[in-house]
Design a protein around this motif. Sequence first.
Motif, PDB file in Angstrom:
ATOM      1  N   TYR A 171      -3.122   7.163  10.006  1.00 20.58           N
ATOM      2  CA  TYR A 171      -2.309   6.166  10.692  1.00 20.58           C
ATOM      3  C   TYR A 171      -1.312   5.559   9.717  1.00 20.58           C
ATOM      4  O   TYR A 171      -1.680   5.128   8.627  1.00 20.58           O
ATOM      5  N   PHE A 172      -0.051   5.538  10.121  1.00 19.76           N
ATOM      6  CA  PHE A 172       0.959   4.824   9.355  1.00 19.76           C
ATOM      7  C   PHE A 172       2.157   4.554  10.250  1.00 19.76           C
ATOM      8  O   PHE A 172       2.308   5.163  11.303  1.00 19.76           O
ATOM      9  N   ASP A 223       5.139  -0.521   7.318  1.00 19.72           N
ATOM     10  CA  ASP A 223       4.112  -0.832   6.321  1.00 19.72           C
ATOM     11  C   ASP A 223       4.131   0.159   5.173  1.00 19.72           C
ATOM     12  O   ASP A 223       4.557   1.307   5.316  1.00 19.72           O
ATOM     13  N   ILE A 240       1.337   1.137   3.695  1.00 15.80           N
ATOM     14  CA  ILE A 240      -0.038   1.646   3.624  1.00 15.80           C
ATOM     15  C   ILE A 240      -0.256   2.753   4.652  1.00 15.80           C
ATOM     16  O   ILE A 240       0.216   2.675   5.779  1.00 15.80           O
ATOM     17  N   GLU A 242      -3.484   4.671   6.472  1.00 15.28           N
ATOM     18  CA  GLU A 242      -4.921   4.541   6.710  1.00 15.28           C
ATOM     19  C   GLU A 242      -5.465   5.916   7.072  1.00 15.28           C
ATOM     20  O   GLU A 242      -4.957   6.575   7.981  1.00 15.28           O
ATOM     21  N   CYS A 295      -8.916   7.909   8.149  1.00 13.17           N
ATOM     22  CA  CYS A 295     -10.295   7.844   8.635  1.00 13.17           C
ATOM     23  C   CYS A 295     -10.793   9.283   8.756  1.00 13.17           C
ATOM     24  O   CYS A 295     -10.206  10.074   9.499  1.00 13.17           O
ATOM     25  N   CYS A 309      -5.389   3.133  -3.918  1.00 17.00           N
ATOM     26  CA  CYS A 309      -6.264   3.607  -2.837  1.00 17.00           C
ATOM     27  C   CYS A 309      -7.566   2.815  -2.870  1.00 17.00           C
ATOM     28  O   CYS A 309      -8.109   2.550  -3.948  1.00 17.00           O
ATOM     29  N   ILE A 356     -12.044   1.032   2.729  1.00 14.78           N
ATOM     30  CA  ILE A 356     -12.061  -0.219   3.501  1.00 14.78           C
ATOM     31  C   ILE A 356     -13.153  -0.249   4.553  1.00 14.78           C
ATOM     32  O   ILE A 356     -13.481  -1.312   5.062  1.00 14.78           O
ATOM     33  N   ASP A 357     -13.740   0.926   4.897  1.00 17.08           N
ATOM     34  CA  ASP A 357     -14.792   0.908   5.915  1.00 17.08           C
ATOM     35  C   ASP A 357     -15.671   2.138   5.789  1.00 17.08           C
ATOM     36  O   ASP A 357     -15.203   3.228   5.485  1.00 17.08           O
ATOM     37  N   THR A 417     -13.150   5.191   5.861  1.00 18.05           N
ATOM     38  CA  THR A 417     -11.754   4.836   6.071  1.00 18.05           C
ATOM     39  C   THR A 417     -11.180   4.301   4.766  1.00 18.05           C
ATOM     40  O   THR A 417     -11.783   3.434   4.126  1.00 18.05           O
ATOM     41  N   GLU A 445      -7.490   3.040   2.627  1.00 24.95           N
ATOM     42  CA  GLU A 445      -6.083   2.654   2.617  1.00 24.95           C
ATOM     43  C   GLU A 445      -5.467   3.269   1.373  1.00 24.95           C
ATOM     44  O   GLU A 445      -6.006   3.136   0.277  1.00 24.95           O
ATOM     45  N   LYS A 479       1.533   4.400   0.632  1.00 24.19           N
ATOM     46  CA  LYS A 479       2.300   5.453   1.302  1.00 24.19           C
ATOM     47  C   LYS A 479       2.958   6.416   0.311  1.00 24.19           C
ATOM     48  O   LYS A 479       3.018   7.613   0.553  1.00 24.19           O
TER      49      LYS A 479
END
Length: 98
Positions: A15-16, A20, A22, A24, A26, A47, A50-51, A59, A61, A64
């Motif tokens: 996801y980007f 932003d 960053i 993401e 997953c 880097c 985060i989850d 997950t 971050e 970019k």
Amino acid sequence: MKTGLSKKQKTTNVYFNEADSIVEVCTYNTALKNRLTEYAGKYPSECRLIDDDENGCLTFEVNKGRFGFKLTAPYSEERRKAASELAKKNTERLRRQA
């Protein structure tokens, strides 16, 4: 780790957006998780984890500027044949050394 999910359900999502800085990521992919975990350990400012959903998905971050996609053109038949011949030649050389 057994997650109860099918291979089709074990996706990798990136996801980007343009606003932003960053990306993401997953993923359930073990090789990618290992690469990202190692990268996060070496470069925590670039880097971070985060989850961890406890079902096998991590997950991250990533800045970019550090994340990229690599697209490669398919090999021509000529290049495939040359690569095959080179591999066969080197396999024989390695067997002689053993």
